[in-house]
Design an enzyme around this catalytic site. Structure first.
Site, PDB file in Angstrom:
ATOM      1  N   GLU A  39       0.858  -1.186   0.000  1.00  0.00           N
ATOM      2  CA  GLU A  39       0.000   0.000   0.000  1.00  0.00           C
ATOM      3  C   GLU A  39       0.896   1.238   0.000  1.00  0.00           C
ATOM      4  OE1 GLU A  39      -2.663   0.900   3.304  1.00  0.00           O
ATOM      5  OE2 GLU A  39      -3.593   2.487   2.123  1.00  0.00           O
ATOM      6  N   ASP A  64       5.030   5.182   3.432  1.00  0.00           N
ATOM      7  CA  ASP A  64       4.594   6.581   3.635  1.00  0.00           C
ATOM      8  C   ASP A  64       5.735   7.306   4.322  1.00  0.00           C
ATOM      9  OD1 ASP A  64       2.999   8.973   4.157  1.00  0.00           O
ATOM     10  OD2 ASP A  64       1.230   7.696   4.048  1.00  0.00           O
ATOM     11  N   ASP A 114      -2.469  12.244  -2.961  1.00  0.00           N
ATOM     12  CA  ASP A 114      -2.652  13.702  -2.880  1.00  0.00           C
ATOM     13  C   ASP A 114      -2.904  14.275  -4.277  1.00  0.00           C
ATOM     14  OD1 ASP A 114      -2.182  13.977  -0.078  1.00  0.00           O
ATOM     15  OD2 ASP A 114      -0.055  13.638  -0.448  1.00  0.00           O
ATOM     16  N   LYS A 118      -3.688  22.632  -7.285  1.00  0.00           N
ATOM     17  CA  LYS A 118      -3.234  23.826  -8.013  1.00  0.00           C
ATOM     18  C   LYS A 118      -2.393  23.412  -9.220  1.00  0.00           C
ATOM     19  CE  LYS A 118      -3.187  26.911  -4.087  1.00  0.00           C
ATOM     20  NZ  LYS A 118      -2.429  27.372  -2.956  1.00  0.00           N
ATOM     21  N   ASP A 150     -11.167  10.829  -5.137  1.00  0.00           N
ATOM     22  CA  ASP A 150     -12.433  11.570  -5.201  1.00  0.00           C
ATOM     23  C   ASP A 150     -12.280  12.737  -6.170  1.00  0.00           C
ATOM     24  OD1 ASP A 150     -10.520  12.852  -3.407  1.00  0.00           O
ATOM     25  OD2 ASP A 150     -12.061  14.391  -3.294  1.00  0.00           O
TER      26      ASP A 150
HETATM   27  C1  SAM Z   1      -4.457  12.082   0.940  1.00  0.00           C
HETATM   28  S1  SAM Z   1      -3.566  11.045   2.008  1.00  0.00           S
HETATM   29  C2  SAM Z   1      -4.469   9.508   1.896  1.00  0.00           C
HETATM   30  C3  SAM Z   1      -4.199   8.611   3.065  1.00  0.00           C
HETATM   31  C4  SAM Z   1      -4.925   7.255   3.048  1.00  0.00           C
HETATM   32  N1  SAM Z   1      -4.553   6.465   1.887  1.00  0.00           N
HETATM   33  C5  SAM Z   1      -6.432   7.437   3.098  1.00  0.00           C
HETATM   34  O1  SAM Z   1      -7.081   7.219   2.055  1.00  0.00           O
HETATM   35  O2  SAM Z   1      -6.953   7.773   4.153  1.00  0.00           O
HETATM   36  C6  SAM Z   1      -2.124  10.681   1.012  1.00  0.00           C
HETATM   37  C7  SAM Z   1      -1.037   9.940   1.771  1.00  0.00           C
HETATM   38  O3  SAM Z   1       0.014   9.632   0.853  1.00  0.00           O
HETATM   39  C8  SAM Z   1       1.274   9.924   1.446  1.00  0.00           C
HETATM   40  N2  SAM Z   1       2.211  10.203   0.347  1.00  0.00           N
HETATM   41  C9  SAM Z   1       2.143  11.236  -0.511  1.00  0.00           C
HETATM   42  N3  SAM Z   1       3.149  11.170  -1.405  1.00  0.00           N
HETATM   43  C10 SAM Z   1       3.865  10.058  -1.090  1.00  0.00           C
HETATM   44  C11 SAM Z   1       5.035   9.467  -1.623  1.00  0.00           C
HETATM   45  N4  SAM Z   1       5.683  10.007  -2.673  1.00  0.00           N
HETATM   46  N5  SAM Z   1       5.511   8.341  -1.055  1.00  0.00           N
HETATM   47  C12 SAM Z   1       4.888   7.799   0.024  1.00  0.00           C
HETATM   48  N6  SAM Z   1       3.763   8.320   0.568  1.00  0.00           N
HETATM   49  C13 SAM Z   1       3.265   9.431   0.028  1.00  0.00           C
HETATM   50  C14 SAM Z   1       0.986  11.110   2.355  1.00  0.00           C
HETATM   51  O4  SAM Z   1       1.962  11.253   3.384  1.00  0.00           O
HETATM   52  C15 SAM Z   1      -0.394  10.751   2.907  1.00  0.00           C
HETATM   53  O5  SAM Z   1      -0.295   9.943   4.056  1.00  0.00           O
END
Ligand code: SAM
Length: 223
Positions: A39, A64, A114, A118, A150
């Site tokens: 994941e 993460d 994420d 922007k 989403d």
């Molecule tokens: C919007 S959150 C979604 C968290 C979870 N999957 C959920 O649906 O509740 C995005 C997650 O991806 C992690 N993340 C973003 N870019 C990443 C990267 N390049 N490598 C590892 N994790 C990353 C962020 O730290 C964050 O915890």
């Protein structure tokens, strides 16, 4: 509450926390050769922990760099005594190429990456063609890549890149996505979006061929 979670220094010494850049031999790490699932971006870890409990005959690696999430998940893994999860620390773009062998993964999950809404931040988005090709290379044949977002605009960009990767086959070829998925637990973001009445785009791809190597650039055409 964050104060109830192990401090990051303790987390770093925990056997389930891996700050690695090279392949560790996952069979040795887990002490078995059960299917290996990844994941990316586990956030608060609800999905990860639910999946690991539902599927004791799979091993889960989750990546993460979000410290609070890592502290929370390690604390819960300890409390719940869950043996089939390891947290791999770092940026997925940098670390995944080195820590998995090609064809080693059974499944990859990316839930609510994420969206960087922007325009000037779009370049920070995770789901770009080279990253998708690299993930496909790490999947075994018939392994799956499962995503959810989403964000409509990011969905359109992602699905275009994913459909263009010839080693992956879209399991929902009509619309490209489904709006309801029953066989996976809900993430924190997913629950919030569903409660707010937002549509979710669920995407499911199957590895169906080897990833094509990029065409070598002819020296005459090189910049
Ligand atoms: C919007 S959150 C979604 C968290 C979870 N999957 C959920 O649906 O509740 C995005 C997650 O991806 C992690 N993340 C973003 N870019 C990443 C990267 N390049 N490598 C590892 N994790 C990353 C962020 O730290 C964050 O915890």
């Amino acid at each position: 509450m964050a104060k109830n979670y192990l401090p990051f220094e303790k987390v770093q010494a925990h056997p389930c926390f891996l700050d690695i850049a090279e392949w560790p031999d996952w069979r040795k790490v887990f002490g078995n050769d059960k299917p290996l699932k990844l994941e990316i971006g586990f956030g608060n870890g609800n999905f990860l922990i639910d999946m690991a409990v539902r599927e004791p005959d799979s091993n889960f690696v989750a990546m993460d760099f979000y410290h609070k999430g890592i502290r929370k998940v390690i604390t819960r893994l300890d409390r719940l005594q869950i043996p089939n999860v390891r947290l791999a620390y770092g940026d997925a773009k940098e670390r995944i190429p080195g820590i998995f062998l090609d064809g080693e993964l059974d499944e990859v999950y990316i839930n609510f990456p994420d969206p960087w809404p922007k325009k000037r931040h779009h370049k920070r988005r995770l789901m770009k063609p080279p990253f998708i090709a690299m993930l496909s290379r790490k999947l075994k044949m018939e392994g799956s890549l499962r995503l959810a977002t989403d964000h409509e605009e990011y969905f359109h960009e992602m699905i275009e890149f994913l459909n263009a990767e010839s080693s992956l086959q879209n399991r929902h070829p009509d619309k490209g996505y489904i709006t309801f998925r029953e066989d996976t637990p809900r993430t924190k973001y997913e629950r919030n979006f569903i409660n707010a009445g937002k549509q979710i785009y669920y995407m499911d791809f199957i590895k169906c061929a080897e990833v094509a190597e990029p065409e070598p650039v002819s020296p005459a055409l090189a910049p």
